[in-house]
Structures are given as C-alpha cells and as structure tokens.
Design a protein around this motif. Structure first.
Motif, mmCIF file in Angstrom:
data_model
loop_
_atom_site.group_PDB
_atom_site.id
_atom_site.type_symbol
_atom_site.label_atom_id
_atom_site.label_comp_id
_atom_site.label_asym_id
_atom_site.label_seq_id
_atom_site.Cartn_x
_atom_site.Cartn_y
_atom_site.Cartn_z
ATOM 1 N N LEU A 147 0.831 -1.206 0.000
ATOM 2 C CA LEU A 147 0.000 0.000 0.000
ATOM 3 C C LEU A 147 0.868 1.260 0.000
ATOM 4 O O LEU A 147 0.553 2.241 -0.683
ATOM 5 C CB LEU A 147 -0.928 0.010 1.215
ATOM 6 N N SER A 148 1.966 1.209 0.728
ATOM 7 C CA SER A 148 2.815 2.396 0.826
ATOM 8 C C SER A 148 3.484 2.729 -0.510
ATOM 9 O O SER A 148 3.896 3.868 -0.738
ATOM 10 C CB SER A 148 3.879 2.209 1.902
ATOM 11 N N ASN A 149 3.602 1.734 -1.397
ATOM 12 C CA ASN A 149 4.222 1.973 -2.693
ATOM 13 C C ASN A 149 3.235 2.493 -3.741
ATOM 14 O O ASN A 149 3.646 2.873 -4.826
ATOM 15 C CB ASN A 149 4.864 0.684 -3.213
ATOM 16 N N LYS A 150 1.955 2.512 -3.404
ATOM 17 C CA LYS A 150 0.943 2.954 -4.360
ATOM 18 C C LYS A 150 0.768 4.475 -4.301
ATOM 19 O O LYS A 150 1.048 5.113 -3.287
ATOM 20 C CB LYS A 150 -0.407 2.303 -4.049
ATOM 21 N N THR A 151 0.305 5.036 -5.408
ATOM 22 C CA THR A 151 0.009 6.460 -5.462
ATOM 23 C C THR A 151 -1.349 6.703 -4.811
ATOM 24 O O THR A 151 -2.315 6.008 -5.124
ATOM 25 C CB THR A 151 -0.052 6.945 -6.924
ATOM 26 N N ARG A 152 -1.399 7.662 -3.896
ATOM 27 C CA ARG A 152 -2.651 7.946 -3.200
ATOM 28 C C ARG A 152 -3.756 8.318 -4.176
ATOM 29 O O ARG A 152 -3.515 8.933 -5.203
ATOM 30 C CB ARG A 152 -2.468 9.092 -2.213
ATOM 31 N N ASP A 153 -4.982 7.944 -3.807
ATOM 32 C CA ASP A 153 -6.181 8.230 -4.594
ATOM 33 C C ASP A 153 -6.208 7.521 -5.940
ATOM 34 O O ASP A 153 -6.980 7.901 -6.815
ATOM 35 C CB ASP A 153 -6.382 9.743 -4.781
ATOM 36 N N SER A 154 -5.373 6.503 -6.118
ATOM 37 C CA SER A 154 -5.441 5.725 -7.347
ATOM 38 C C SER A 154 -6.344 4.510 -7.098
ATOM 39 O O SER A 154 -6.658 4.170 -5.958
ATOM 40 C CB SER A 154 -4.055 5.246 -7.771
ATOM 41 N N GLU A 196 -6.704 2.181 -3.594
ATOM 42 C CA GLU A 196 -7.986 1.920 -2.937
ATOM 43 C C GLU A 196 -8.217 0.416 -2.784
ATOM 44 O O GLU A 196 -8.695 -0.043 -1.747
ATOM 45 C CB GLU A 196 -9.120 2.561 -3.739
ATOM 46 N N LYS A 197 -7.876 -0.372 -3.822
ATOM 47 C CA LYS A 197 -8.027 -1.826 -3.742
ATOM 48 C C LYS A 197 -7.137 -2.407 -2.643
ATOM 49 O O LYS A 197 -7.564 -3.273 -1.872
ATOM 50 C CB LYS A 197 -7.691 -2.467 -5.084
#
Length: 63
Positions: free
Chosen positions: A5-12, A16-17
């Motif tokens: 989750l920390s590697n994902k871009t926020r609000d993408s 969210e998944k």
C-alpha cells in the motif's frame, strides 16, 4: 500488505483496492480475536459456578 500500500500512489484505483484488502484482513483478525475471547469466556463460565474478579489496591498505590 501494508508495504504494498505504501508503494501505491494515493487516490489511485490500485491504492484503494490495496487499502480495502488491508481493511478486510484487519476486520477478519479482529473477528477471530473476539471469537476466541468469547469462546474462552463461555468455557470458563460453563466450567465454574462463580467467577470473581478482584481489583487489587496495590495497583492504585503505585506498586
């Protein structure tokens, strides 16, 4: 899971998944712990006639 989750871009969409997946996991963990405590307390109550809880005064005296 949290690391992904920390590697994902926020609000993408993928963020969210991943967030929902983590929330679902934490929910299941909470339910499992609650279920265990409920089963344990029910077992203790069924095996014993009375259950007494004592509050120690030493705890309040700062021991």
């Amino acid at each position: 899971m949290s690391r992904s989750l920390s590697n994902k871009t926020r609000d993408s969409k993928r963020y969210e998944k991943a967030r929902l997946k983590i929330a679902k996991f934490h929910g299941k963990l909470k339910d499992a712990r609650t279920d265990f405590l409920h089963k344990l307390s029910t077992k203790i109550i069924r095996e014993n006639q009375t259950v007494v809880l004592e509050v120690s005064e030493a705890m309040f005296l700062g021991w």
